[in-house]
Write an enzyme that holds these catalytic residues in place. Structure first.
Site, mmCIF file in Angstrom:
data_model
loop_
_atom_site.group_PDB
_atom_site.id
_atom_site.type_symbol
_atom_site.label_atom_id
_atom_site.label_comp_id
_atom_site.label_asym_id
_atom_site.label_seq_id
_atom_site.Cartn_x
_atom_site.Cartn_y
_atom_site.Cartn_z
ATOM 1 N N GLY A 57 80.928 -41.751 64.177
ATOM 2 C CA GLY A 57 79.719 -41.182 64.784
ATOM 3 C C GLY A 57 79.739 -39.669 64.681
ATOM 4 N N GLY A 90 76.766 -37.339 65.496
ATOM 5 C CA GLY A 90 76.181 -37.370 66.836
ATOM 6 C C GLY A 90 76.457 -36.088 67.586
ATOM 7 N N ASP A 144 79.453 -47.870 57.467
ATOM 8 C CA ASP A 144 79.168 -48.592 58.699
ATOM 9 C C ASP A 144 80.484 -49.060 59.331
ATOM 10 O OD1 ASP A 144 78.189 -50.332 60.589
ATOM 11 O OD2 ASP A 144 76.655 -51.174 59.265
ATOM 12 N N ILE A 145 80.617 -48.884 60.639
ATOM 13 C CA ILE A 145 81.842 -49.362 61.309
ATOM 14 C C ILE A 145 81.903 -50.890 61.322
ATOM 15 C CG2 ILE A 145 82.292 -47.319 62.720
ATOM 16 C CD1 ILE A 145 80.896 -48.755 65.056
ATOM 17 N N TYR A 176 73.590 -51.688 76.568
ATOM 18 C CA TYR A 176 74.527 -50.584 76.278
ATOM 19 C C TYR A 176 75.605 -50.507 77.379
ATOM 20 C CZ TYR A 176 75.830 -45.559 76.010
ATOM 21 O OH TYR A 176 76.492 -44.357 75.951
ATOM 22 N N LYS A 201 79.556 -51.030 76.907
ATOM 23 C CA LYS A 201 80.546 -50.003 77.253
ATOM 24 C C LYS A 201 81.595 -50.587 78.196
ATOM 25 C CE LYS A 201 79.378 -46.261 75.011
ATOM 26 N NZ LYS A 201 80.286 -45.740 73.972
HETATM 27 C C1 AKB Z 1 72.265 -42.772 77.548
HETATM 28 O O1 AKB Z 1 71.354 -42.292 78.238
HETATM 29 O O2 AKB Z 1 72.225 -43.877 77.026
HETATM 30 C C2 AKB Z 1 73.520 -41.947 77.387
HETATM 31 C C3 AKB Z 1 74.516 -42.294 78.423
HETATM 32 C C4 AKB Z 1 74.229 -41.996 79.848
HETATM 33 O O3 AKB Z 1 75.554 -42.791 78.103
HETATM 34 N N1 AKB Z 1 73.215 -40.571 77.442
#
Ligand code: AKB
Length: 343
Positions: free
Chosen positions: A10, A13, A54-55, A154, A158
């Site tokens: 990344g 980024g 690509d990972i 997301y 995580k």
């Molecule tokens: C997001 O908004 O998805 C990121 C985060 C808070 O990890 N900036």
């Protein structure tokens, strides 16, 4: 002999930019950068090698193993929270399968080298999930192990990858006859919303902070997608890079956890606006909350407790809100857009 390197995924980024600049300056190890897109030309002279790919491409990752002795991995590549909600399964592939591929690469490298390869993983406040705004306000400053029921793909990704890191670091192939000795040295930070003067994030939900600032510096109006009283923890990019480097440099025996909160300051969207307007008095910001993105922000804590990072490896941010705006964000965004005609 294969060359000793640090791998940064990344790379293009916003964290990648700052981190690669510091890694190159410190000359600890040669930097191998990886990204889906061609590398930002500003980063090219700082990297020993750039691999566009690509990972999820395991063949490509296999080639890396044969070419380099990877001592350390900063795995920054991910699909952020708002974007991930539009393509949850693709986000799972990138965020989870991609991380798994890199953890597997780290294990393989650890075996070759007979020592643990360090794996630095930025997680996020998205790993939290508070059930309501009232719960968020009542919770105040939250610790790492509280409220771990994220509502976004997301955030789920995580949180799960934090667990994967613990598995690869402590329990990998625990039933094997020969105990596996060369585990991965997994170290993780939970970042708040990040604000950089150099780059704009793409696809996040805390993006209204940096977007408001950059729009004002460009002389553009901005419609903020959360309420004026929406509050999140934030951090200026130099502190984010500092925390990654500090965690990476911390002696293993000092670490009492694998996952650490780090933060700098908490601000409401209205407070961000007032800091922006002080520097750019003609800034035009309206608050037009998007109920669904607002709900995501309401599920994230308004402040996080980073006392474990402070106690274990001396974490302390350099920038509080005032200093971040006065000494870093405002001067740097002003310089950045000075050459562009106002729109
Ligand atoms: C997001 O908004 O998805 C990121 C985060 C808070 O990890 N900036």
């Amino acid at each position: 002999m294969r060359k000793e390197v640090v791998l940064v995924t990344g790379a293009n980024g916003e964290v990648g930019h700052g981190l690669i600049t510091h890694l190159a300056r410190s000359k600890r190890n040669a930097v191998v950068a990886m990204d889906l897109q061609p590398l930002d030309p500003a980063l090219t002279p700082l990297c020993d090698r750039f691999i566009q790919g690509d990972i999820l491409d395991t063949m490509l990752l296999g080639r890396l193993v044969s070419e380099f002795e990877i001592r350390e991995i900063f795995h920054l590549a991910s699909l952020l929270s708002t974007r991930a909600e539009f393509t949850p399964e693709a986000a799972h592939r990138v965020n989870v399968e991609g991380t798994l591929n890199l953890l597997r690469l780290a294990v393989e490298q650890s075996h070759w080298q007979g020592r643990a390869v360090q794996f630095i993983y930025p997680s996020s406040i998205a790993a939290y999930g508070l059930p309501s705004l009232a719960a968020k306000q009542a919770a105040g400053c939250v610790r790492e192990d509280d409220w771990s029921h994220p509502t976004t793909m997301y955030g789920c990704n995580k949180l799960y990858c934090e667990h994967l890191g613990r598995y690869y670091s402590r329990h990998y192939r625990q039933l094997a006859v020969e105990p596996d000795t060369a585990h991965v040295d997994f170290r993780c930070l939970r970042f708040p919303g990040l604000i950089s003067a150099e780059t704009l994030p793409t696809g996040g939900t805390s993006d209204y902070g940096p977007e408001m600032l950059h729009a004002a510096a460009r002389g553009e109006s901005y419609a903020c997608f959360v309420r004026e009283d929406a509050r999140l923890p934030f951090m200026a990019m130099p502190d984010a890079v500092k925390s990654l480097l500090m965690l990476s440099g911390a002696p293993r025996e000092r670490l009492t956890r694998l996952v650490y909160n780090v933060t700098s300051f908490s601000l409401s969207a209205g407070e961000i606006y007032r800091l922006v307007a002080r520097a750019f008095p003609t800034a035009e910001v309206t608050f037009q909350p998007d109920a669904k993105r607002q709900a995501i922000v309401d599920s994230w804590p308004e402040d996080i407790d980073d006392s474990a990072a402070r106690a274990d490896w001396g974490w302390q941010p350099d920038y509080d809100a005032q200093r971040a705006f006065d000494e870093y964000l405002v001067p740097a965004v002003t310089r950045r857009y000075a050459s562009e005609p106002a729109r």
